[in-house]
Design a protein around this motif. Sequence first.
Motif, PDB file in Angstrom:
ATOM      1  N   ARG A  40       0.828  -1.200   0.000  1.00 54.81           N
ATOM      2  CA  ARG A  40       0.000   0.000   0.000  1.00 54.81           C
ATOM      3  C   ARG A  40       0.863   1.250   0.000  1.00 54.81           C
ATOM      4  NH1 ARG A  40      -2.701   0.223   6.107  1.00 54.81           N
ATOM      5  NH2 ARG A  40      -0.727   0.458   7.268  1.00 54.81           N
ATOM      6  N   VAL A  94      -3.583   3.831  -1.359  1.00 55.72           N
ATOM      7  CA  VAL A  94      -3.797   3.036  -2.567  1.00 55.72           C
ATOM      8  C   VAL A  94      -3.219   1.653  -2.276  1.00 55.72           C
ATOM      9  CG1 VAL A  94      -3.331   2.768  -5.020  1.00 55.72           C
ATOM     10  CG2 VAL A  94      -3.666   5.062  -4.058  1.00 55.72           C
ATOM     11  N   TYR A  96      -2.214  -2.146  -3.539  1.00 60.11           N
ATOM     12  CA  TYR A  96      -1.793  -2.892  -4.707  1.00 60.11           C
ATOM     13  C   TYR A  96      -1.593  -4.363  -4.357  1.00 60.11           C
ATOM     14  CZ  TYR A  96      -0.292   1.713  -6.460  1.00 60.11           C
ATOM     15  OH  TYR A  96      -0.228   3.032  -6.859  1.00 60.11           O
ATOM     16  N   GLY A 114      -3.909  -0.980  -8.772  1.00 58.28           N
ATOM     17  CA  GLY A 114      -4.102  -0.293  -7.506  1.00 58.28           C
ATOM     18  C   GLY A 114      -5.547   0.133  -7.313  1.00 58.28           C
ATOM     19  N   THR A 115      -5.947   0.163  -6.055  1.00 58.38           N
ATOM     20  CA  THR A 115      -7.300   0.613  -5.735  1.00 58.38           C
ATOM     21  C   THR A 115      -7.243   1.532  -4.515  1.00 58.38           C
ATOM     22  OG1 THR A 115      -9.577  -0.103  -5.348  1.00 58.38           O
ATOM     23  CG2 THR A 115      -7.875  -1.378  -4.251  1.00 58.38           C
ATOM     24  N   GLN A 116      -7.908   2.649  -4.605  1.00 53.34           N
ATOM     25  CA  GLN A 116      -7.930   3.616  -3.506  1.00 53.34           C
ATOM     26  C   GLN A 116      -8.910   3.144  -2.437  1.00 53.34           C
ATOM     27  OE1 GLN A 116      -6.306   6.762  -2.938  1.00 53.34           O
ATOM     28  NE2 GLN A 116      -7.294   6.536  -0.930  1.00 53.34           N
TER      29      GLN A 116
END
Length: 121
Positions: A40, A94, A96, A114-116
């Motif tokens: 992250r 974020v 990952y 990646g995702t917030q």
Amino acid sequence: QVQLQESGPGLVKPSQTLSLTCTVSGGSITTTSYYWSWIRQPPGKELEWMGAIGYSGSTYLSPSLKGRIFISRDTSKNQFTLQLISVTPEDTAVYYCARSTIAGGTQYDYWGQGTQVTVSS
């Protein structure tokens, strides 16, 4: 070509559990010698390795998160999952997923986009 895709809620309330799934395609998560990590990056900070699950199913967890982090996998779906309990706003980042040949190493050959995740009430 190996592809990784993170999925999960983008907003989590404080004290709740953050759950993310990484779906892998183009390669099996049980293939010998590969490790599947969660990493992250909080805003304005460096990347932080959180933990990994290996090809055999063994898990490797960051000492700074032990007690809060759980990593599991579903080999039938070729997925691995992150659960982070008792989240606070400091867990906003974020997130990952990535593949490496060393658990906890710094060399990754494939990454998800990646995702917030925001922790806020």
